[in-house]
Design a protein around this motif. Structure first.
Motif, short mmCIF file in Angstrom:
data_model
loop_
_atom_site.label_atom_id
_atom_site.label_comp_id
_atom_site.label_asym_id
_atom_site.label_seq_id
_atom_site.Cartn_x
_atom_site.Cartn_y
_atom_site.Cartn_z
N ILE A 48 0.86 -1.18 0.00
CA ILE A 48 0.00 0.00 0.00
C ILE A 48 0.89 1.23 0.00
N LEU A 49 0.64 2.15 -0.92
CA LEU A 49 1.36 3.42 -0.98
C LEU A 49 0.45 4.52 -0.47
N GLY A 50 0.94 5.28 0.51
CA GLY A 50 0.21 6.43 1.01
C GLY A 50 0.97 7.71 0.70
N LEU A 51 0.25 8.73 0.19
CA LEU A 51 0.84 10.02 -0.11
C LEU A 51 0.09 11.10 0.66
N VAL A 52 0.82 12.01 1.28
CA VAL A 52 0.19 13.09 2.04
C VAL A 52 -0.36 14.14 1.08
N PRO A 53 -1.36 14.93 1.51
CA PRO A 53 -1.82 16.05 0.67
C PRO A 53 -0.66 16.98 0.30
N MET A 54 -0.69 17.49 -0.92
CA MET A 54 0.32 18.39 -1.47
C MET A 54 1.65 17.71 -1.75
N PHE A 55 1.68 16.37 -1.80
CA PHE A 55 2.90 15.65 -2.17
C PHE A 55 3.25 15.94 -3.63
N ILE A 56 4.54 16.19 -3.89
CA ILE A 56 5.05 16.39 -5.25
C ILE A 56 6.24 15.46 -5.44
N GLU A 57 6.21 14.68 -6.52
CA GLU A 57 7.24 13.67 -6.72
C GLU A 57 8.59 14.28 -7.08
N GLY A 58 8.60 15.28 -7.98
CA GLY A 58 9.87 15.83 -8.43
C GLY A 58 9.75 16.35 -9.85
#
Length: 306
Positions: free
Chosen positions: A208-218
């Motif tokens: 399971i992958l969780g990303l926080v709000p406003m996450f930007i990969e790059g």
């Protein structure tokens, strides 16, 4: 009756190209798969179209390896048995009891070939992600004379002594699991994982992958040296996707709840970001990693829709 998912068409590669599963990544699949066509779902000795329907999200038509969204009616039952192929299950909705193990919403099971399991009962109308490594057969004859109670599968000598039993995961509920740091250095802070199963020899991995709000990969695009698939459980992700009709010209789109993709190795994609945060089921056939990256000159377009 339609028997093939509508996304298994329009690939532009030559007819003799053999890529196993067909690349599934489109505006339609990323937006939601809940309206994909339903067909009867049948596994001999296990379930039939009267009790279940399936939506085929992606499949290898030669081997039967697939990811399917299976709808099971309350009251369905199946006896003790074992599958002839390795199988992963993830419960999106409802409750299906497998032996003594209640597979409830947001729970996962890895069932190796040859390990006795069951009996089964659907205690609620349920939706499962059904993910076999090939077309499975459910074998019940060796257990036909046993009383159909959970003890007779879990205590069975094959369940206790078979080599494959070391890999058997009856149940993991992601609601009860701790978050871990991701294994991938290219993901910046704001990404975490809950590990479900893996194979150290092949690199096969499910998590399971969780990303926080406003996450930007790059500000890069790249490709992985393995196949990759994901199902959006909660949230959304914006980004530049490798659409199956033109995979080398990424297009902006949004993956939403119940969105899905299955992508072959080394297809360029990214970067991605999320305003809301997101929770996804990820699967790969090998170690994910990036074997190559390119600077993304469109980074200035990233935080708003074009």
């Amino acid at each position: 009756m339609q028997t093939k998912p509508k996304l298994q068409t329009n690939i532009s590669a030559a007819a003799q190209t053999s890529i196993g599963r067909i690349h599934v990544e489109s505006e339609e699949s990323l937006n939601s798969v809940i309206e994909f066509p339903k067909v009867n779902f049948t596994v001999d000795n296990f379930i039939n179209g009267e009790a279940a329907k399936t939506q085929i999200l992606s499949a290898d038509i030669n081997t039967g390896e697939s990811t399917q969204r299976v709808h099971i009616r309350k009251g369905w039952t199946a006896p003790i048995g074992h599958f002839t192929e390795n199988l992963e299950l993830f419960v999106l909705k409802g409750k299906v009891k497998q032996g003594g193990f209640p597979l409830r919403e947001l729970s996962y099971s890895y069932i190796p070939a040859g390990v006795p399991i069951g009996p089964w009962i659907a205690e609620e109308d349920s939706i499962l992600l059904w993910m076999p490594e090939a077309t499975p057969i459910y074998v019940t004859e060796p257990y036909a004379q046993l009383p159909q109670i959970p003890e007779n599968s879990v205590y069975h000598k094959l369940a206790q002594s078979a080599v494959a039993v070391r890999d058997y995961i009856p149940i993991k509920e992601i609601k009860s699991m701790p978050w871990e740091t991701t294994k991938y250095s290219y993901l910046p802070p704001g990404a975490a994982r809950r590990s479900l199963s893996s194979n150290k020899e092949t690199g096969r991995d499910t998590w399971i992958l969780g990303l926080v709000p406003m996450f930007i990969e790059g500000n890069f695009l790249g490709g992985h040296p393995t196949t990759e698939e994901a199902y959006m459980i909660i949230g959304s992700i914006h980004g530049h996707w490798a659409m199956n009709d033109d995979p080398f010209n990424r297009r902006y789109s949004t993956m939403r709840q119940d969105g899905y993709f299955w992508r072959p190795a080394h297809i360029p994609h990214g970067p991605f970001w999320t305003d809301t945060g997101s929770l996804l089921l990820f699967r790969t056939k090998g170690e994910l990693g990036y074997n190559w990256m390119l600077h993304n000159t469109d980074i200035g377009q990233q935080c708003f829709e074009p």
